[in-house]
Scaffold this motif. Structure first.
Motif, PDB file in Angstrom:
ATOM      1  N   ASP A 110       0.836  -1.206   0.000  1.00 34.12           N
ATOM      2  CA  ASP A 110       0.000   0.000   0.000  1.00 34.12           C
ATOM      3  C   ASP A 110       0.871   1.256   0.000  1.00 34.12           C
ATOM      4  N   ASN A 111       1.970   1.215   0.733  1.00 32.78           N
ATOM      5  CA  ASN A 111       2.887   2.342   0.792  1.00 32.78           C
ATOM      6  C   ASN A 111       3.491   2.605  -0.585  1.00 32.78           C
ATOM      7  N   ARG A 124       2.173   1.864  -3.425  1.00 34.78           N
ATOM      8  CA  ARG A 124       1.070   2.371  -4.253  1.00 34.78           C
ATOM      9  C   ARG A 124       0.899   3.876  -4.025  1.00 34.78           C
ATOM     10  N   GLU A 125       0.867   4.289  -2.766  1.00 32.59           N
ATOM     11  CA  GLU A 125       0.708   5.706  -2.448  1.00 32.59           C
ATOM     12  C   GLU A 125       1.875   6.534  -2.982  1.00 32.59           C
ATOM     13  N   GLN A 126       3.105   6.035  -2.812  1.00 37.69           N
ATOM     14  CA  GLN A 126       4.281   6.754  -3.312  1.00 37.69           C
ATOM     15  C   GLN A 126       4.210   6.918  -4.828  1.00 37.69           C
ATOM     16  N   THR A 127       3.780   5.872  -5.515  1.00 42.65           N
ATOM     17  CA  THR A 127       3.691   5.914  -6.969  1.00 42.65           C
ATOM     18  C   THR A 127       2.679   6.961  -7.412  1.00 42.65           C
ATOM     19  N   PHE A 128       1.509   6.967  -6.800  1.00 39.64           N
ATOM     20  CA  PHE A 128       0.483   7.941  -7.164  1.00 39.64           C
ATOM     21  C   PHE A 128       0.964   9.364  -6.874  1.00 39.64           C
ATOM     22  N   GLU A 129       1.587   9.570  -5.717  1.00 35.61           N
ATOM     23  CA  GLU A 129       2.093  10.895  -5.362  1.00 35.61           C
ATOM     24  C   GLU A 129       3.129  11.387  -6.366  1.00 35.61           C
ATOM     25  N   ARG A 130       4.028  10.498  -6.779  1.00 40.43           N
ATOM     26  CA  ARG A 130       5.068  10.893  -7.735  1.00 40.43           C
ATOM     27  C   ARG A 130       4.475  11.232  -9.096  1.00 40.43           C
ATOM     28  N   THR A 185      -2.346  10.656 -15.017  1.00 44.82           N
ATOM     29  CA  THR A 185      -3.278  10.207 -13.977  1.00 44.82           C
ATOM     30  C   THR A 185      -4.730  10.429 -14.373  1.00 44.82           C
ATOM     31  N   ASP A 226      -6.441   2.736 -12.030  1.00 44.55           N
ATOM     32  CA  ASP A 226      -5.998   2.159 -10.772  1.00 44.55           C
ATOM     33  C   ASP A 226      -4.491   1.923 -10.802  1.00 44.55           C
TER      34      ASP A 226
END
Length: 175
Positions: free
Chosen positions: A73-74, A76-82, A93, A98
């Motif tokens: 999950d971490n 995933r969050e880092q990837t979306f933020e970047r 995005t 997903d």
């Protein structure tokens, strides 16, 4: 018509180059993109080393399924933020349906996820950080090409790509 694209990525620095191709493939059809990153599972050798060499607390943290899920999950969050922080990634995005981060054998998991998500095409790089002069196809790409029942779009990845400066895929800490 391409309605669903599975973009399989190792999230390495060369993956930024593939983003341009995925986006250009998706735009004309308004396709939805699923970004998939597969991390190898904790194998028997690693589990044995942890069991024999680590404290009880470390064993619980490393081998507990909920801890692994938290790490995924971490990522995933880092990837979306970047992606969201980068101009090019922000545009990407908008087509992103997903981001899926799962543990498993990479090629098999890519095929399974493509079927589960009813993808019309799989997009992936030809190899990760290998030297393109000596490696035509990475082992995962080769296996996916052999097993896939849908088209596979393979993007040749090179360190000299102009897209590498985008920064969307800086190294991610994998578990």
């Amino acid at each position: 018509m391409i309605q669903s694209i599975l973009f399989a990525s190792d999230l390495g620095v060369l993956s930024a180059y593939s983003l341009a191709y995925v986006e250009q493939l998706a735009k004309p059809f308004n396709s939805k993109i699923t970004l998939l990153h597969v991390v190898p599972p904790v194998d028997a050798l690693a589990a044995a080393v942890v069991q024999s060499r680590c404290s009880d607390q470390t064993k619980v943290e490393v081998l507990q399924a909920s801890h692994i899920v938290g790490l995924l999950d971490n990522i995933r969050e880092q990837t979306f933020e970047r992606l969201a922080a980068d101009d090019f990634g922000l545009e990407f995005t908008q087509l992103l349906d997903d981001i899926v981060i799962v543990a498993g054998p990479p090629a098999k998991t890519i095929i399974e996820q493509a079927a589960e998500r009813e993808a019309d095409v799989i997009v992936m790089g030809n190899c990760s950080d290998a030297d393109p002069a000596t490696t035509a196809l990475g082992s995962v790409t080769n296996k996916v090409l052999q097993l896939a029942r849908i088209p596979v779009f393979v993007v040749p990845l090179h360190f000299t790509s102009p897209w590498l400066s985008s920064g969307a895929f800086a190294p991610v800490d994998n578990p």
